[in-house]
Design a protein around this motif. Structure first.
Motif, PDB file in Angstrom:
ATOM      1  N   ALA A  43      -8.720   8.100   9.905  1.00 47.15           N
ATOM      2  CA  ALA A  43      -8.537   7.456  11.203  1.00 47.15           C
ATOM      3  C   ALA A  43      -9.840   7.407  11.983  1.00 47.15           C
ATOM      4  N   LEU A  44     -10.620   8.482  11.906  1.00 45.32           N
ATOM      5  CA  LEU A  44     -11.891   8.502  12.636  1.00 45.32           C
ATOM      6  C   LEU A  44     -12.881   7.507  12.043  1.00 45.32           C
ATOM      7  N   ARG A  45     -12.925   7.392  10.717  1.00 44.00           N
ATOM      8  CA  ARG A  45     -13.835   6.428  10.098  1.00 44.00           C
ATOM      9  C   ARG A  45     -13.433   5.000  10.452  1.00 44.00           C
ATOM     10  N   GLN A  46     -12.132   4.750  10.515  1.00 40.07           N
ATOM     11  CA  GLN A  46     -11.670   3.398  10.819  1.00 40.07           C
ATOM     12  C   GLN A  46     -12.002   3.012  12.253  1.00 40.07           C
ATOM     13  N   SER A  47     -11.908   3.980  13.156  1.00 36.15           N
ATOM     14  CA  SER A  47     -12.147   3.661  14.564  1.00 36.15           C
ATOM     15  C   SER A  47     -13.593   3.881  14.987  1.00 36.15           C
TER      16      SER A  47
ATOM     17  N   SER B 275     -16.284   2.357  14.008  1.00 38.59           N
ATOM     18  CA  SER B 275     -17.073   1.133  14.134  1.00 38.59           C
ATOM     19  C   SER B 275     -16.813   0.404  15.453  1.00 38.59           C
ATOM     20  N   SER B 276     -15.592   0.504  15.980  1.00 42.38           N
ATOM     21  CA  SER B 276     -15.261  -0.292  17.157  1.00 42.38           C
ATOM     22  C   SER B 276     -14.961   0.541  18.388  1.00 42.38           C
ATOM     23  N   ILE B 277     -14.418   1.725  18.190  1.00 42.60           N
ATOM     24  CA  ILE B 277     -13.989   2.522  19.345  1.00 42.60           C
ATOM     25  C   ILE B 277     -14.711   3.852  19.307  1.00 42.60           C
ATOM     26  N   SER B 278     -15.123   4.291  20.429  1.00 44.81           N
ATOM     27  CA  SER B 278     -15.799   5.590  20.535  1.00 44.81           C
ATOM     28  C   SER B 278     -14.788   6.701  20.337  1.00 44.81           C
ATOM     29  N   LEU B 279     -15.292   7.874  19.979  1.00 44.45           N
ATOM     30  CA  LEU B 279     -14.398   9.016  19.779  1.00 44.45           C
ATOM     31  C   LEU B 279     -13.770   9.478  21.082  1.00 44.45           C
ATOM     32  N   SER B 280     -14.450   9.244  22.165  1.00 46.07           N
ATOM     33  CA  SER B 280     -13.876   9.625  23.451  1.00 46.07           C
ATOM     34  C   SER B 280     -12.794   8.638  23.848  1.00 46.07           C
ATOM     35  N   LEU B 281     -11.964   9.048  24.712  1.00 51.15           N
ATOM     36  CA  LEU B 281     -10.840   8.220  25.137  1.00 51.15           C
ATOM     37  C   LEU B 281     -11.340   7.030  25.933  1.00 51.15           C
ATOM     38  N   ASP B 282     -10.808   5.854  25.571  1.00 51.07           N
ATOM     39  CA  ASP B 282     -11.238   4.635  26.226  1.00 51.07           C
ATOM     40  C   ASP B 282     -10.805   4.626  27.682  1.00 51.07           C
TER      41      ASP B 282
ATOM     42  N   GLU C 183     -17.235  14.419  11.565  1.00 48.73           N
ATOM     43  CA  GLU C 183     -15.805  14.231  11.322  1.00 48.73           C
ATOM     44  C   GLU C 183     -15.170  15.401  10.593  1.00 48.73           C
ATOM     45  N   ASN C 184     -15.986  16.266   9.973  1.00 48.34           N
ATOM     46  CA  ASN C 184     -15.429  17.428   9.275  1.00 48.34           C
ATOM     47  C   ASN C 184     -15.097  18.567  10.225  1.00 48.34           C
TER      48      ASN C 184
ATOM     49  N   THR D  45     -13.268  20.516  13.175  1.00 48.53           N
ATOM     50  CA  THR D  45     -11.900  20.494  13.720  1.00 48.53           C
ATOM     51  C   THR D  45     -11.894  19.966  15.142  1.00 48.53           C
ATOM     52  N   THR D  46     -12.948  20.289  15.896  1.00 46.48           N
ATOM     53  CA  THR D  46     -13.005  19.811  17.274  1.00 46.48           C
ATOM     54  C   THR D  46     -13.115  18.298  17.346  1.00 46.48           C
ATOM     55  N   THR D  47     -13.743  17.691  16.341  1.00 49.32           N
ATOM     56  CA  THR D  47     -13.831  16.229  16.296  1.00 49.32           C
ATOM     57  C   THR D  47     -12.487  15.615  15.891  1.00 49.32           C
ATOM     58  N   GLN D  48     -11.806  16.279  14.994  1.00 45.47           N
ATOM     59  CA  GLN D  48     -10.535  15.743  14.516  1.00 45.47           C
ATOM     60  C   GLN D  48      -9.422  15.871  15.553  1.00 45.47           C
ATOM     61  N   LEU D  49      -9.592  16.762  16.521  1.00 49.42           N
ATOM     62  CA  LEU D  49      -8.547  16.942  17.532  1.00 49.42           C
ATOM     63  C   LEU D  49      -8.419  15.701  18.414  1.00 49.42           C
ATOM     64  N   TYR D  50      -7.201  15.383  18.790  1.00 48.67           N
ATOM     65  CA  TYR D  50      -6.949  14.312  19.743  1.00 48.67           C
ATOM     66  C   TYR D  50      -7.272  14.805  21.149  1.00 48.67           C
ATOM     67  N   GLN D  51      -7.650  13.859  22.001  1.00 46.76           N
ATOM     68  CA  GLN D  51      -7.697  14.184  23.418  1.00 46.76           C
ATOM     69  C   GLN D  51      -6.272  14.332  23.945  1.00 46.76           C
ATOM     70  N   PRO D  52      -6.019  15.246  24.885  1.00 49.00           N
ATOM     71  CA  PRO D  52      -4.632  15.453  25.339  1.00 49.00           C
ATOM     72  C   PRO D  52      -3.978  14.186  25.878  1.00 49.00           C
ATOM     73  N   ILE D  53      -4.770  13.300  26.511  1.00 47.58           N
ATOM     74  CA  ILE D  53      -4.191  12.096  27.100  1.00 47.58           C
ATOM     75  C   ILE D  53      -3.992  11.009  26.057  1.00 47.58           C
TER      76      ILE D  53
END
Length: 1587
Positions: A851-855, A857-864, A929-930, A932-940
């Motif tokens: 999911a992180l690799r797919q997003s 290219s277009s979406i930042s890891l931070s919440l839009d 991406e490896n 765990t803190t990167t793989q975690l979702y933002q709470p919102i």
């Protein structure tokens, strides 16, 4: 302390029903007992269903349902309820109310367990019907009988195939009932009749004779057994179909059971006779059997097994199983196999108990049936015997047992019988591997012809007292020559007194209580064979029971009870006062309502058990420190009648009770740890004797009593003993002499090498070999047993190691500080992950990476920002707290660290160096991406339930990583402690050496690892001290190895030791460095013998050299001592520095662990909140699906009901049209008659009216003409024809109207049902919409952790957990803005109040000045007036002029001054005296106040102790109530929860009301400014200078 039911040792007989295939329920005491009959040889454990509060009088009726495992019972009380329980949990399903006011005689449950019926009686004859699904009464009907006289309806039952058919039978015959449902349930009565209904009585009912048994057969047929016949009825019509007569011999017995097996009707009677009647041939008896185990057996109940393969019979003390022969059920071989007795107890009340020990402590019970029973602690009957008379041919002649007691020093017990004979009995196992016990006789003695009321062993001597109604016997029970021979030592008769009731030993005194309200003490002199009365004591009531409570050097205390008094009488006396009969009597009020039947005291005298006439058992604690007092501990209502006997076990752990109702209970005594129950102090037990056990002999009426043959028997026994002893001794001596002579002769003939000396003579070599063989066999068995135990221990230890050690990835370990005692920290124990958990985590991480690799290219890891704006408002960013609580490792140490770098540094340092390059590198790593803190979702950003589940897994992995990182740091610090401890030990060894050299005792640091907290690996290591058993060979080897000795080379060992000592000059010590501080120069040998003047030059030179060397040695030693002291201080300082440095690191690590724990707790809370949300969503989805199915079902019902409404409406319309048509036709009949009369008869109008008047008469006869008829016959026939048509039409109209009314009622009911269905659908759809709204809300709901300060939490805290359900968050800026406005308004109001205050202050000051000036003016005016009115005299003039010529004035002035000085001194003296007195009083007051404070503090402590003890008592009572009754515990727990909820609601309401009142008070204060004018004016008026 409390009581709990352990088991039961009796069975009173009665109804026994199955609740399961192999589980039965029966009455026992005031409750129900449930036993498992799976293994008939060993009845399973028993459960008790009792309710001491609701059914103290017992249970009147009960029933069961085998398919649904239900049991229903009705207690015997006013307005009883029927309780329905579910087996095996015994959970209460329902409580049926609304029945009779008296009691129920019979209860039955339908085959589908949906309905229950009950018959009440004996004066209230009604049949009740309940629904078990809704627990409501469906119908009630009277079943007949004369209410003035009691009758018995002893059974009611449902049809096994049709729940709408009920049958009741009793002393008024047989009645059938049919349940009809129209608008409600009704019971239609169908009376059983003999013959056709036309031949019956007027009411269609012929009363049958009393029905004793009944059963249902196929096709709704009922078999009923009367006094002389067996009848078969049709339940639908109640008509007798067939009749079978009973045998004449059986008509006097009561039939208990009837059933139909194939073509055989099987009957069982109370005397054990089974009769089979063939139905194919009327009145033919197929067979007749007797299934009673004993000829005198009586039965009270019989039922068919659930599998229909046998019968269950019950009688007093007995339950039997008869197995049916499936191959041939129509002959005398109907029963297959042995007649098994499942339970075989006493068939009457148990009147006495005694505890004795064979191998294990056992209980011996004596019943009114003349039987003895031996029981184990778990309630298993292992021995049984009945006393019978040999001179009587009748087998029913059984001797009753009147008393029983056990010996205090051995396992024997004595029994007294109703014919005056006593038995001394014991028990022995039947075989080595058999648990059954044989009761054997050690001796018996026929004392008299009257019953023995009491048998008591002496507590210290081998004698017993046997008391009959008019005699007392002292019997010797001491063993003599390996056997026990009972003989009477003393005897007395009770002349002039009533019958004796009970007796008691007090040292050498025997106290006997009589029915004439008196107690007589007899002095027993066994040596003089006398029994003399010492004193007599009168009581207020006859004592039926006495028991010794205390007996020591200080005195004696015993208790007495009576069934006619509710008080317990305590008699106490000292040893000297007791000899004179001076007793101190005190009455103790008991908790029994009617009287105290029996009394039992434990071995140590600590506990007392009383049984009352009301069936209640009370447990007391005896207090004898200051007087005699009983403190009630607990009570139980177990019996439905008087309690016959109470008895304690030998170890005071079990209390036994028996009642007149035949119930016997064993109760477990729950003793708290704080209460120590002392054991009884008996004298030493006799050594085991080889006693010849003989069977218990039968008694004879013709046997001579002791009073008739005592002297002759004594002489014969003495002569016989002397002769037998002499003969036995002579025989032994002769045999031994012959054997010895033979051996001496053989020894003399032997050669010199084989000849033995007399001291080496072994008489019995065979016995020697036997002993060696037995010892070797025993050693082998012991070795085998130890080997098996070792294997078992190895298996257990391997399992424990696998479950507790090997399954852990990291074991729990602590690290203690060196200096601070309570400073320590520990790691986080981690379990090994299962393969399933590892696979789940790998899959989740892989999906997140994709999911992180797919997003990426277009979406930042931070919440839009668009997502944030869509899901949250712009002004609530303060709720997130800038991400302080987000689940990420870089925020664990946010207070100490700036980034994730610090958590990756594992060198032991806990502070960040703030390197910018390191921060940049780690910030780049944060987007890996490896991680765990990167793989975690933002709470919102959590939208779906799948994302939330993934988040839960990732948060768990994050917590594990945090704990693992901390464990790594902890391991480094733990290893560092090992290194530092090694350094410290090196230095402490040197410190110890320095202390030894200096010869001082100084304290220095000593530390070791805490075991096993800091070294958990020692838990799986075996120490030598833990090895507590080994084989004898191993022990010998270990001893020899440890000592270094051997039996073969002991001399060589000593020789080597002597050579070594010689070589080392007598010492084995190694060479050590010379102690410099202990070095002493050896002075010349001549220095003490010669004077200094007599010394030679060489000696003087030698002396000078010695003095010089001595000085140099002292200087060197001083320098060395100083160096050692400096080294000691340095080493001690270094050790302290090492310990302090390590403690600082440990403290920082401990603080870091607290921070980690906070982080873990926060994220676990976050994860649990997400899980709760997921569970709620799942529950909503399930509820939504269920509601959809319910709505679909209701829609179908609605459509069906709509069709019913439409059809009913069409029927109503059709019937209404038919009624209108009939009414129109009825009107046309009159018209047609009038027309016919006009056309055919040509009648005039007056004649037509006359004929119509005849036509309209209601009482017109259709058979003969009226007397006043004046027309022709054709007119009469026309009139009759029209009249018949008229009557027929009216009947049709009436039927049509009635039918129309019924159809309209049905249509209205169908409309009501249709409306109810629509309302239910609307309700379900509203609930469905609400749940969908909640689902929609939960989809956009996000779990965000918010951290607020303690002062910002304005929600009222509750006692346990604060509910934040209705709480809301407000920004601090908003609160601060409102506070600024409030502060500004308050400041302005304060300024205004200050101005008002100053203004009023100036006004008050001006008023004061005005008043002051007025008062001063008035004073001057008065002064001026006084000056004007002054009378001037000569003396005054002289004074005014200053004339000093006279001498009188100075003398007077001097005298006045002296007088003034004296008065001042006297005043000062009085003042000092009063001051001292006042100071003393002040001190006394202070002392009294201190004493009051101290007493008040003691009072508070006592109150606290009382509160704690009350809480302990309540908790103990609650624990007992929980073990005693699961239903009551559940109900009590529910009451507590409801009460707590009500208290919480009340507290909230009161809090809200107080808050409202406070706000109202503040509002009223703000509306009105305070005014201080009046108070200021009054204060100024009270000033002293204003007057």
């Amino acid at each position: 302390m409390g009581l709990s039911i352990l088991g039961h040792l009796g069975f009173a007989g009665g109804e026994v029903t199955f609740i399961d295939q192999d589980v039965v329920v029966y009455l026992h005491g005031n409750g129900l007992a449930i036993s498992d009959l799976t293994d008939l040889a060993n009845v399973g454990p028993t459960k008790f269903v009792t309710n001491n509060l609701e059914c103290p009088l017992g249970i009147s009726a009960f029933t069961t349902s085998v398919p649904e495992h239900l049991v229903a019972f009705a207690p015997r009380s006013a307005e009883p309820c029927i309780h329905v329980l579910k087996y095996p949990q015994l959970d209460p399903l329902s409580v049926l109310r609304g029945g009779t006011d008296l009691e129920y005689e019979s209860i039955a449950i339908s085959h589908n367990a949906k309905m229950l019926c009950a018959v009440s009686g004996p004066f209230d004859h009604h049949l009740y019907l309940w629904s078990l699904e809704i627990a409501q009464t469906l119908a009630k009907v009277a079943i007949g009988g004369n209410l003035a006289t009691p009758c018995t309806w002893h059974n009611c039952s449902f049809s096994p195939k049709n729940s709408s058919m009920v049958c009741t039978g009793g002393s008024y015959g047989l009645v059938f009932w049919k349940v009809q449902v129209v608008n409600d349930h009704k019971l239609q009565r169908i009376n059983a009749v003999i013959g056709s209904r036309e031949d019956a009585a007027e009411d269609g009912n012929v009363l049958l004779d009393s029905i004793s048994a009944q059963c249902w057969t196929q096709n709704n047929l009922v078999l009923a057994v009367g006094r002389s016949s067996v009848m078969e009825f049709d339940a639908h019509s109640g008509i007798l179909t067939r009749l079978f007569p009973l045998a004449v011999a059986l008509q006097e017995s009561l039939c208990l059971f009837v059933t139909a097996i194939e073509e055989i009707i099987l009957l069982l009677f109370s005397n054990g006779i089974v009769q089979g009647i063939r139905t194919s041939t009327s009145g033919s008896t197929e067979f007749m059997l007797n299934v009673a185990k004993e000829p005198c057996s009586k039965y009270s109940w019989c039922s068919l097994l659930p599998r229909r393969d046998g019968l269950l019979l019950s009688g007093p003390g007995r339950i039997q199983i008869l197995t049916l022969n499936g191959a041939d059920a129509s002959s005398s071989k109907i029963f297959a196999g042995p007649n098994a007795a499942v339970i075989d107890y006493h068939n009457g009340p148990v009147l006495g108990m005694a505890c004795q020990s064979i191998n294990d402590p056992t209980l011996v019970t004596a019943g009114a049936d003349g039987a003895l029973g031996v029981w184990t602690r778990d309630g298993t009957l292992v021995g049984r015997h009945k006393f019978q008379i040999s001179d009587v041919d009748s087998e029913d002649c059984v001797v009753s047992i009147t008393s029983i007691t056990s010996a205090p020093c051995n396992s024997n017990f004595a029994v007294g019988t109703s014919i005056g004979c006593i038995f001394l009995l014991s028990g022995k196992p039947k075989s080595q591997n058999n648990v059954l016990v044989d009761l054997v006789s050690l001796g018996n003695l026929q004392l008299c012809r009257e019953p023995i009321t009491s048998v008591i062993f002496h507590p210290e001597k081998d004698i017993l007292a046997a008391i009959s109604e008019s005699n007392a016997f002292i019997v010797d029970t001491s063993p003599q020559k390996g056997s026990i021979s009972l003989c009477v030592l003393a005897h007395t008769s009770f002349s002039g007194h009533l019958a004796s009731l009970c007796a008691l030993w007090c040292n050498d005194y025997l106290m006997v209580a009589f029915a004439g309200q008196s107690i007589i003490s007899y002095l027993v002199d066994s040596d003089a064979h006398s029994l003399n009365a010492a004193w007599k004591f009168e009581t207020d009531f006859p004592c039926a029971g006495m028991s010794r409570l205390k007996f020591d050097s200080n005195g004696v205390t015993f208790l007495a009870t009576s069934p006619i008094s509710c008080d317990i009488m305590a008699l106490a006396s000292s040893d000297a006062m007791y000899r004179n009969g001076k007793l101190v009597v005190s009455k103790i009020e008991s908790s029994h309502d009617k009287g105290v039947m029996c009394l039992g005291v434990s071995n140590g005298g600590e506990l007392v058990a009383t049984g009352g006439v009301d069936g209640r058992i009370a447990l007391w604690r005896a207090l004898t420190e200051s007087g005699v007092d009983l403190v009630k501990l607990c009570q139980m209502n177990l019996h439905t009648g008087p309690v016959a006997y109470t008895h304690f076990s030998l170890d005071t752990s079990i209390l036994y009770s028996s009642g007149s109702d035949g119930a016997v209970f064993s109760l477990n005594i729950l003793v708290p740890q704080t209460l120590a129950i002392p054991s009884e102090r008996h004298k030493a037990e006799h050594p085991k004797l080889t006693i010849q056990h003989v069977p218990i002999p039968a008694m004879s009426f013709h046997q001579a009593t002791w009073c008739e043959s005592c002297q002759e028997q004594i002489e014969k026994l003495a002569a016989l003993k002397i002769k037998s002893h002499e003969a036995a001794q002579r025989s032994i001596i002769a045999n031994l002499r012959s054997r010895l002579l033979e051996l001496v002769a053989k020894n003399n003939d032997a050669c010199l090498n084989e000849k033995l000396e007399r001291n080496e003579f072994i008489i019995d070599r065979a016995r020697h070999r036997q002993v060696l063989t037995a010892s070797q066999r025993k050693a082998n068995e012991l070795e085998k047993q130890l080997r098996v135990e070792k294997q078992a221990r190895d298996v257990i230890s391997a399992r424990i190691r696998h479950d507790c050690w090997d399954c852990m990835e990291v074991q729990a370990t602590e690290c203690h500080s060196f200096l601070t005692p309570r400073l320590l920290t520990s790691n986080f124990p981690l379990k090994l992950r299962a393969d399933k958990q590892k696979h789940c985590l790998e899959c989740v991480c892989f999906l997140r990476k994709l999911a992180l690799r797919q997003s990426a290219s277009s979406i930042s890891l931070s919440l839009d920002s668009s997502v944030l704006s869509r899901r949250l408002s712009h002004n609530i960013s303060w709720m997130v707290n800038q991400g302080k609580l987000l689940p990420s490792l870089d925020l664990i140490n946010i207070e100490q660290h700036d980034s994730i770098a610090s958590i990756k540094l594992l060198d032991g340092a806990l502070e960040n160096d703030g390197n910018d390059d390191e921060e940049a590198r780690l910030s780049e790593e944060a987007w890996d991406e490896n991680l765990t803190t990167t793989q975690l979702y933002q709470p919102i950003a959590l939208h779906t339930s799948i994302q939330k589940r993934i988040q839960c897994v990732l948060v768990g992995e994050l917590l594990r990583q945090a704990q693992a990182d901390f464990n790594f740091r902890f391991g480094l610090l733990h290893d560092e402690k090992r290194i530092e401890l090694g350094r410290i030990l090196e230095k402490t060894d040197r410190l110890q050496g320095i202390c030894g050299e200096l010869g001082i005792m100084e304290d220095y640091f000593k530390h070791q690892f805490a075991v096993p907290e800091e070294t958990p690996e020692v838990m799986i290591q075996v120490d030598k001290s833990e090895i507590y058993s080994s084989t004898p060979e191993a022990t010998t080897c270990m001893v020899r190895k440890s000592t270094g000795l051997n039996a073969d080379n002991t001399d060589d060992y000593h020789a080597s030791k002597r050579a070594l000592e010689d070589m080392m000059y007598g010492t084995l010590e190694t060479k050590k460095e010379t102690d410099r501080l202990q070095t002493v120069l050896q002075a010349p040998s001549w220095i003490d013998d010669q004077n200094h003047d007599d010394l030679t030059s060489e000696q003087k030179k030698e002396l000078e050299e010695f003095e010089t060397a001595k000085g140099l040695l002292a200087q060197q030693q001083a320098k060395y001592r100083k160096a050692l002291e400096l080294e000691f201080k340095k080493l001690r300082t270094e050790v302290s520095d090492i310990a302090c440095s390590f403690d600082d690191k440990l403290k920082r690590l401990a603080d870091h662990r607290v921070f980690i724990m906070n982080f873990v707790t926060t994220q676990e809370l976050y994860s649990s909140r997400m899980c709760v949300g997921l569970l709620k969503n799942e529950a909503r989805l399930i509820t939504l699906s269920r509601l959809g199915s319910q709505i679909s079902t209701l829609n179908l019902k609605k459509d069906c009901q709509a069709d019913i409404v439409t059809s009913s409406l069409s029927l109503v319309s059709a019937e209404s049209d038919r009624l209108n048509r009939l009414q129109a036709e009825d009107k046309n009949i009159d018209r047609h008659l009038k027309r016919d009369l006009q056309v055919e008869k040509q009648m005039v109008q007056e004649d037509i009216k006359l004929v119509l008047s005849y036509f309209r008469r209601n009482n017109l006869s259709l058979e003969e003409k009226p007397d006043d008829w004046r027309f022709d016959d054709t007119t009469w026939q026309m009139l009759l024809s029209s009249r018949k048509h008229k009557v027929a039409k009216e009947a049709m109209i009436s039927d049509a109207a009635e039918t129309l009314g019924n159809l309209k009622a049905k249509h209205a009911n169908s409309l009501v049902v249709f409306g109810d269905i629509e309302q239910e659908i609307v309700k379900l759809r509203k609930r469905q919409a609400k749940i969908r709204a909640e689902l929609a809300t939960s989809e956009v709901n996000c779990e965000i952790l918010v951290q607020v300060r303690q002062g910002q939490n304005e929600v009222d805290a509750e006692a346990a957990v604060t509910d934040y359900f209705d709480a809301i968050f407000l920004p601090v800026e908003t609160i601060q803005g409102i506070n600024q406005v409030i502060t500004q308004l308050g400041t302005e109001q304060i300024k205004t109040l200050t101005k008002i205050k100053h203004f009023r202050k100036s006004i008050n000051y001006m008023e004061w000045e005005s008043s002051f000036l007025k008062a001063q003016s008035h004073d001057l005016e008065e002064y001026y007036t006084d000056l004007q009115l002054l009378h001037v005299t000569k003396s005054l003039q002289s004074v005014l002029k200053g004339n000093q010529s006279t001498t009188a004035a100075p003398e007077q002035i001097a005298r006045e001054e002296a007088r003034i000085s004296i008065l001042i001194k006297a005043n000062e003296k009085k003042l000092s005296t009063l001051t001292n007195t006042n100071s003393k009083l002040v001190q006394q007051i202070q002392a009294r106040e201190d004493e009051n404070k101290r007493l008040h503090l003691q009072l508070n402590q006592i109150n606290d102790a009382i509160i704690v003890r009350e809480a302990i008592t309540r908790s103990q009572l609650n624990s007992f109530t929980e073990e005693a009754n699961a239903e009551q515990r559940t109900r009590y727990h529910m009451k507590r929860i409801t009460l707590r909820r009500r208290l919480i609601d009340l507290a909230k309401l009161q809090t809200e009301e107080v808050e409202f009142l406070r706000q109202e008070l503040d509002r009223l204060r703000q509306r009105t400014f305070p005014s201080f004018g009046h108070a200021t004016r009054d204060r100024h008026m009270a000033l002293s200078d204003s007057h």
